[in-house]
Design a protein around this motif. Structure first.
Motif, PDB file in Angstrom:
ATOM      1  N   GLY A  76       0.701  -1.219  -0.104  1.00 24.91           N
ATOM      2  CA  GLY A  76       0.094   0.026  -0.068  1.00 24.91           C
ATOM      3  C   GLY A  76       0.946   1.210   0.064  1.00 24.91           C
ATOM      4  N   CYS A  77       0.146   2.405   0.095  1.00 26.47           N
ATOM      5  CA  CYS A  77       0.919   3.678   0.117  1.00 26.47           C
ATOM      6  C   CYS A  77       0.542   4.417   1.516  1.00 26.47           C
ATOM      7  CB  CYS A  77       0.163   4.439  -1.032  1.00 26.47           C
ATOM      8  SG  CYS A  77       0.606   3.830  -2.640  1.00 26.47           S
ATOM      9  N   THR A 125      -5.401  15.415   0.135  1.00 28.10           N
ATOM     10  CA  THR A 125      -4.568  14.490   0.014  1.00 28.10           C
ATOM     11  C   THR A 125      -3.568  14.761   1.075  1.00 28.10           C
ATOM     12  OG1 THR A 125      -3.084  15.068  -1.809  1.00 28.10           O
ATOM     13  CG2 THR A 125      -4.996  13.779  -2.346  1.00 28.10           C
ATOM     14  N   PRO A 126      -2.943  13.710   1.781  1.00 27.77           N
ATOM     15  CA  PRO A 126      -3.422  12.432   1.771  1.00 27.77           C
ATOM     16  C   PRO A 126      -4.567  11.937   2.409  1.00 27.77           C
ATOM     17  CG  PRO A 126      -1.669  12.868   3.251  1.00 27.77           C
ATOM     18  CD  PRO A 126      -2.038  14.295   2.695  1.00 27.77           C
ATOM     19  N   GLU A 145      -7.966   8.806   2.643  1.00 27.57           N
ATOM     20  CA  GLU A 145      -8.643   7.723   1.837  1.00 27.57           C
ATOM     21  C   GLU A 145     -10.053   8.146   0.911  1.00 27.57           C
ATOM     22  OE1 GLU A 145     -10.009   4.555   4.229  1.00 27.57           O
ATOM     23  OE2 GLU A 145      -7.722   3.625   4.399  1.00 27.57           O
ATOM     24  N   ARG A 157      -6.083   4.715  -0.576  1.00 30.13           N
ATOM     25  CA  ARG A 157      -5.459   6.048   0.057  1.00 30.13           C
ATOM     26  C   ARG A 157      -4.887   6.806  -1.358  1.00 30.13           C
ATOM     27  NH1 ARG A 157      -3.232   5.396   5.371  1.00 30.13           N
ATOM     28  NH2 ARG A 157      -3.803   3.581   6.255  1.00 30.13           N
ATOM     29  N   VAL A 158      -4.981   8.128  -1.419  1.00 34.05           N
ATOM     30  CA  VAL A 158      -4.619   9.039  -2.226  1.00 34.05           C
ATOM     31  C   VAL A 158      -3.543  10.016  -1.903  1.00 34.05           C
ATOM     32  CG1 VAL A 158      -5.488  10.775  -3.812  1.00 34.05           C
ATOM     33  CG2 VAL A 158      -6.897   8.848  -3.393  1.00 34.05           C
ATOM     34  N   CYS A 209      -1.825   7.518  -4.639  1.00 29.69           N
ATOM     35  CA  CYS A 209      -1.231   6.424  -4.708  1.00 29.69           C
ATOM     36  C   CYS A 209      -1.690   5.860  -5.979  1.00 29.69           C
ATOM     37  CB  CYS A 209      -1.541   5.390  -3.524  1.00 29.69           C
ATOM     38  SG  CYS A 209      -0.912   3.779  -3.665  1.00 29.69           S
ATOM     39  N   SER A 210      -0.754   4.663  -6.612  1.00 33.28           N
ATOM     40  CA  SER A 210      -1.220   4.284  -7.822  1.00 33.28           C
ATOM     41  C   SER A 210      -2.021   2.950  -7.557  1.00 33.28           C
ATOM     42  CB  SER A 210      -0.118   3.812  -8.684  1.00 33.28           C
ATOM     43  OG  SER A 210       0.689   2.679  -8.249  1.00 33.28           O
ATOM     44  N   TRP A 211      -3.103   2.794  -8.048  1.00 37.08           N
ATOM     45  CA  TRP A 211      -4.187   1.665  -7.556  1.00 37.08           C
ATOM     46  C   TRP A 211      -3.497   0.295  -7.647  1.00 37.08           C
ATOM     47  CZ3 TRP A 211      -6.772   3.696 -12.193  1.00 37.08           C
ATOM     48  CH2 TRP A 211      -6.720   2.926 -13.399  1.00 37.08           C
ATOM     49  N   THR A 258      -0.265  -0.361  -6.760  1.00 40.42           N
ATOM     50  CA  THR A 258       0.442  -0.569  -5.473  1.00 40.42           C
ATOM     51  C   THR A 258      -0.381  -0.726  -4.372  1.00 40.42           C
ATOM     52  OG1 THR A 258       0.811   1.847  -5.462  1.00 40.42           O
ATOM     53  CG2 THR A 258       2.592   0.699  -6.592  1.00 40.42           C
ATOM     54  N   ALA A 259      -1.445  -0.221  -4.490  1.00 39.64           N
ATOM     55  CA  ALA A 259      -2.745  -0.541  -3.300  1.00 39.64           C
ATOM     56  C   ALA A 259      -3.528  -1.580  -3.566  1.00 39.64           C
ATOM     57  CB  ALA A 259      -3.453   0.734  -3.587  1.00 39.64           C
TER      58      ALA A 259
END
Length: 111
Positions: A1-2, A18-19, A21, A55-56, A58-60, A62-63
């Motif tokens: 995750g990020c 951001t950051p 959710e 979480r933003v 973040c690339s989806w 890697t999440a």
């Protein structure tokens, strides 16, 4: 995750979205992407009741959503700008909501 490691700003005239959710939807094909309703309901956004949280920023991938398709040599789909392939091209949709502080009334606001 990020991880959420960024500090929010301290100015009363800056609000960071951001950051955080956000609601997130991932579909496998462009034609399955959510569409905003017409009319007054458009202002409320998507019905995200069944969406996941992400979480933003973040690339989806890697999440834990979808699969990475990054490349530096050959595109994994036909290149035909501005057309987007309908198959094999997942679509991620993000949504969040927020309220502007009362002190911002009448001020120019940029997102």
């Amino acid at each position: 995750g990020c991880p959420l490691t960024l500090r929010p700003p301290t100015s009363r005239w800056v609000m960071r979205l951001t950051p955080a959710e956000w609601a997130f939807s991932l579909v496998e094909h462009v034609h399955e992407a959510p569409r905003l309703p017409d009319g007054a309901a458009r202002a409320r956004g998507f019905d995200a009741a069944d969406w996941s949280a992400i979480r933003v920023p973040c690339s989806w991938e890697t999440a834990g959503f979808g699969r990475p398709i990054y490349t530096n040599t050959v595109y994994p789909f036909p290149v035909d700008p501005p057309n987007v392939p309908a198959e094999g091209n997942a679509v991620g949709t993000y949504q969040t909501s927020f309220s502007l502080p009362g002190a911002w009334a009448g001020r120019r606001t940029l997102l």
